[in-house]
Design a protein around this motif. Sequence first.
Motif, PDB file in Angstrom:
ATOM      1  N   HIS A 126       0.869  -1.188   0.000  1.00  0.00           N
ATOM      2  CA  HIS A 126       0.000   0.000   0.000  1.00  0.00           C
ATOM      3  C   HIS A 126       0.900   1.231   0.000  1.00  0.00           C
ATOM      4  CE1 HIS A 126      -3.057   2.856   1.119  1.00  0.00           C
ATOM      5  NE2 HIS A 126      -3.988   1.916   1.100  1.00  0.00           N
ATOM      6  N   HIS A 127       0.730   2.093  -1.008  1.00  0.00           N
ATOM      7  CA  HIS A 127       1.606   3.258  -1.172  1.00  0.00           C
ATOM      8  C   HIS A 127       1.626   4.152   0.081  1.00  0.00           C
ATOM      9  CE1 HIS A 127       3.569   6.447  -3.509  1.00  0.00           C
ATOM     10  NE2 HIS A 127       2.707   7.302  -2.981  1.00  0.00           N
ATOM     11  N   LEU A 128       0.462   4.338   0.702  1.00  0.00           N
ATOM     12  CA  LEU A 128       0.413   5.227   1.876  1.00  0.00           C
ATOM     13  C   LEU A 128       1.104   4.596   3.076  1.00  0.00           C
ATOM     14  CD1 LEU A 128      -3.158   6.778   1.683  1.00  0.00           C
ATOM     15  CD2 LEU A 128      -1.027   7.560   0.663  1.00  0.00           C
ATOM     16  N   VAL A 151       0.711  13.918   4.220  1.00  0.00           N
ATOM     17  CA  VAL A 151       0.277  15.012   3.338  1.00  0.00           C
ATOM     18  C   VAL A 151       0.917  14.832   1.963  1.00  0.00           C
ATOM     19  CG1 VAL A 151      -0.472  16.964   4.735  1.00  0.00           C
ATOM     20  CG2 VAL A 151       1.939  16.367   4.743  1.00  0.00           C
ATOM     21  N   SER A 152       0.112  14.375   0.996  1.00  0.00           N
ATOM     22  CA  SER A 152       0.656  14.139  -0.343  1.00  0.00           C
ATOM     23  C   SER A 152      -0.233  14.824  -1.372  1.00  0.00           C
ATOM     24  CB  SER A 152       0.750  12.639  -0.594  1.00  0.00           C
ATOM     25  OG  SER A 152      -0.542  12.108  -0.744  1.00  0.00           O
ATOM     26  N   GLY A 153       0.001  14.503  -2.641  1.00  0.00           N
ATOM     27  CA  GLY A 153      -0.792  15.110  -3.703  1.00  0.00           C
ATOM     28  C   GLY A 153      -2.237  14.622  -3.699  1.00  0.00           C
ATOM     29  N   GLY A 154      -2.441  13.397  -3.235  1.00  0.00           N
ATOM     30  CA  GLY A 154      -3.779  12.816  -3.289  1.00  0.00           C
ATOM     31  C   GLY A 154      -4.426  12.621  -1.927  1.00  0.00           C
ATOM     32  N   HIS A 155      -3.654  12.744  -0.836  1.00  0.00           N
ATOM     33  CA  HIS A 155      -4.185  12.429   0.491  1.00  0.00           C
ATOM     34  C   HIS A 155      -3.741  13.421   1.549  1.00  0.00           C
ATOM     35  CE1 HIS A 155      -4.242   8.627  -1.725  1.00  0.00           C
ATOM     36  NE2 HIS A 155      -5.326   8.375  -1.032  1.00  0.00           N
ATOM     37  N   ALA A 178      -3.753  18.460   0.785  1.00  0.00           N
ATOM     38  CA  ALA A 178      -2.871  19.625   0.961  1.00  0.00           C
ATOM     39  C   ALA A 178      -1.990  19.831  -0.281  1.00  0.00           C
ATOM     40  CB  ALA A 178      -2.014  19.444   2.205  1.00  0.00           C
ATOM     41  N   GLY A 179      -1.428  18.748  -0.808  1.00  0.00           N
ATOM     42  CA  GLY A 179      -0.573  18.853  -1.997  1.00  0.00           C
ATOM     43  C   GLY A 179      -1.355  19.348  -3.206  1.00  0.00           C
ATOM     44  N   GLU A 180      -2.591  18.879  -3.306  1.00  0.00           N
ATOM     45  CA  GLU A 180      -3.470  19.300  -4.405  1.00  0.00           C
ATOM     46  C   GLU A 180      -3.734  20.802  -4.296  1.00  0.00           C
ATOM     47  OE1 GLU A 180      -7.006  17.004  -4.033  1.00  0.00           O
ATOM     48  OE2 GLU A 180      -7.912  17.758  -5.892  1.00  0.00           O
ATOM     49  N   ALA A 181      -3.941  21.289  -3.060  1.00  0.00           N
ATOM     50  CA  ALA A 181      -4.171  22.725  -2.846  1.00  0.00           C
ATOM     51  C   ALA A 181      -2.935  23.514  -3.269  1.00  0.00           C
ATOM     52  CB  ALA A 181      -4.495  22.990  -1.374  1.00  0.00           C
ATOM     53  N   PRO A 194       5.655  20.684 -11.343  1.00  0.00           N
ATOM     54  CA  PRO A 194       4.778  20.467 -10.206  1.00  0.00           C
ATOM     55  C   PRO A 194       4.770  21.678  -9.294  1.00  0.00           C
ATOM     56  CG  PRO A 194       6.867  19.319  -9.880  1.00  0.00           C
ATOM     57  CD  PRO A 194       6.975  20.049 -11.187  1.00  0.00           C
ATOM     58  N   GLY A 195       3.580  22.121  -8.945  1.00  0.00           N
ATOM     59  CA  GLY A 195       3.408  23.426  -8.335  1.00  0.00           C
ATOM     60  C   GLY A 195       3.860  23.582  -6.897  1.00  0.00           C
ATOM     61  N   GLY A 196       3.780  22.497  -6.088  1.00  0.00           N
ATOM     62  CA  GLY A 196       4.070  22.611  -4.655  1.00  0.00           C
ATOM     63  C   GLY A 196       5.434  23.238  -4.364  1.00  0.00           C
ATOM     64  N   PRO A 197       6.520  22.602  -4.849  1.00  0.00           N
ATOM     65  CA  PRO A 197       7.844  23.173  -4.562  1.00  0.00           C
ATOM     66  C   PRO A 197       8.038  24.547  -5.188  1.00  0.00           C
ATOM     67  CG  PRO A 197       8.030  21.043  -5.725  1.00  0.00           C
ATOM     68  CD  PRO A 197       6.582  21.282  -5.487  1.00  0.00           C
ATOM     69  N   ALA A 281       4.894  12.771   6.812  1.00  0.00           N
ATOM     70  CA  ALA A 281       5.345  12.084   5.599  1.00  0.00           C
ATOM     71  C   ALA A 281       4.496  12.481   4.401  1.00  0.00           C
ATOM     72  CB  ALA A 281       5.272  10.580   5.829  1.00  0.00           C
ATOM     73  N   GLY A 282       4.942  12.072   3.209  1.00  0.00           N
ATOM     74  CA  GLY A 282       4.254  12.442   1.964  1.00  0.00           C
ATOM     75  C   GLY A 282       4.897  13.696   1.390  1.00  0.00           C
ATOM     76  N   GLY A 283       4.641  13.948   0.112  1.00  0.00           N
ATOM     77  CA  GLY A 283       5.324  15.022  -0.633  1.00  0.00           C
ATOM     78  C   GLY A 283       5.362  16.374   0.064  1.00  0.00           C
ATOM     79  N   VAL A 284       4.262  16.783   0.698  1.00  0.00           N
ATOM     80  CA  VAL A 284       4.203  18.122   1.308  1.00  0.00           C
ATOM     81  C   VAL A 284       5.110  18.194   2.549  1.00  0.00           C
ATOM     82  CG1 VAL A 284       2.657  19.920   2.214  1.00  0.00           C
ATOM     83  CG2 VAL A 284       1.876  18.444   0.382  1.00  0.00           C
ATOM     84  N   SER A 285       5.486  17.051   3.101  1.00  0.00           N
ATOM     85  CA  SER A 285       6.380  17.078   4.275  1.00  0.00           C
ATOM     86  C   SER A 285       7.784  17.535   3.887  1.00  0.00           C
ATOM     87  CB  SER A 285       6.411  15.729   4.992  1.00  0.00           C
ATOM     88  OG  SER A 285       7.008  14.739   4.194  1.00  0.00           O
ATOM     89  N   CYS A 313      10.471  12.040   1.202  1.00  0.00           N
ATOM     90  CA  CYS A 313       9.144  12.595   1.467  1.00  0.00           C
ATOM     91  C   CYS A 313       8.266  12.356   0.248  1.00  0.00           C
ATOM     92  CB  CYS A 313       9.221  14.101   1.722  1.00  0.00           C
ATOM     93  SG  CYS A 313       9.958  14.507   3.296  1.00  0.00           S
ATOM     94  N   THR A 314       8.813  12.646  -0.925  1.00  0.00           N
ATOM     95  CA  THR A 314       8.071  12.416  -2.160  1.00  0.00           C
ATOM     96  C   THR A 314       8.213  10.934  -2.533  1.00  0.00           C
ATOM     97  OG1 THR A 314      10.030  13.276  -3.251  1.00  0.00           O
ATOM     98  CG2 THR A 314       8.187  14.775  -3.053  1.00  0.00           C
ATOM     99  N   ASP A 315       7.528  10.541  -3.619  1.00  0.00           N
ATOM    100  CA  ASP A 315       7.475   9.117  -3.971  1.00  0.00           C
ATOM    101  C   ASP A 315       8.870   8.543  -4.217  1.00  0.00           C
ATOM    102  OD1 ASP A 315       4.828   9.331  -3.668  1.00  0.00           O
ATOM    103  OD2 ASP A 315       4.328   9.289  -5.804  1.00  0.00           O
ATOM    104  N   ASN A 316       9.084   7.337  -3.740  1.00  0.00           N
ATOM    105  CA  ASN A 316      10.377   6.672  -3.873  1.00  0.00           C
ATOM    106  C   ASN A 316      10.180   5.177  -3.649  1.00  0.00           C
ATOM    107  OD1 ASN A 316      11.266   5.880  -0.899  1.00  0.00           O
ATOM    108  ND2 ASN A 316      10.132   7.815  -0.796  1.00  0.00           N
TER     109      ASN A 316
END
Length: 354
Positions: A126-128, A151-155, A178-181, A194-197, A281-285, A313-316
Amino acid sequence: MDNDVSLAQSRNMPLSQTVLGIETSCDETAVAVYDSRRGLLAHALHSQAAMHAEYGGVVPELAARDHIGRIQPLLRHALEDAAITMRDISAIAYTAGPGLIGALLVGASFAAGLAAGRQLPVIGIHHLEGHLLAPMLEPDPPYFPFVALLVSGGHTLLVAVDGVGRYRLLGETLDDAAGEAFDKTAKLLGLPYPGGPELARLAENGQSGRFHFRRPMVDRPGLDFSFSGLKTAVATALPDDNDDADRADLACAFEECVVDTLALKCCRALESTGITRLVVAGGVSANRRLRARLVEDTVQRGWRSYFPRPQFCTDNAAMIAYTGWQRLADAVPAVNPIQARARWPLSELKTPGA
Ligand code: KG4
Ligand code: ZN
């Protein structure tokens, strides 16, 4: 590492295992090797961000096709870096979901093919759960239980983690993640994908205090989030003839609002559970302002915060290989049907081997 060994011993797992991890759930192709005795041996990654930038977001079909071409060279690269061959691998872990179905199927079928060729056990991860356990790869990992802000792009989730596979959902977003925002607001401010960074970089030049956005859902009890109204608030505040300073000031106010909201709910979650360890954890972290704020808030209250290093933090695939090691008890023989799920609630996970 001591944490890992004791976990393994408590479940009578063999101590020496070398797990190959494969991640293809979205727009990163990644391969990693985790060894139960020596830790992370290698991790290789290709980001498709530049390819999708032209379209302003991830194009699922292009993502899947690109994974196909990247995965084999990345495997070779990771094995070379780890100074091992496929003969040294004892199990294969791959991201089985949630994610883009075409992209997931590439990693799942590659893993199944490799496993069948070598008669290796294979585990769909499970990715999460991978994101939740990513801080375990750091030199000073957290002990269970901890509260995780994912906090990621989808969750966007707050989860009490009592152990591997023992997850209690405390709160989640009711609309945008949060990442989507971050990504949607970045687009509104004319920033590339990608907009977040990119938004975080712009915010560094912004002047704090010129704009202020109401913190969503902080004045009512509970641990849920809502971020969809925030991008509308930014759009409304953005002057028609805006300049660099306007955009930077808005980026700064947006980031402050998200960070403030996330920090407040994290503190509330720790207080209400009585847990003193926070994992983010997740991209926004990867966001610097968020990290600084959560360190400050937790230290002030005598708690501790843990983050994966920014690249995890981001996908790996390092987090997938590590989670694969934790879930070896769930491995199935190489001939299993390929598993891929676009949607997969975390609540369906059980403890390993259960
Ligand atoms: O975990 P991740 O790599 O992929 C998903 O599983 O979604 O997270 C990607 C998300 C994107 O929305 C991206 O804009 C956001 O994480 N992100 C950031 C930063 N780095 C990545 N958001 C804010 N600040 C950052 N520095
Ligand atoms: Zn992710």
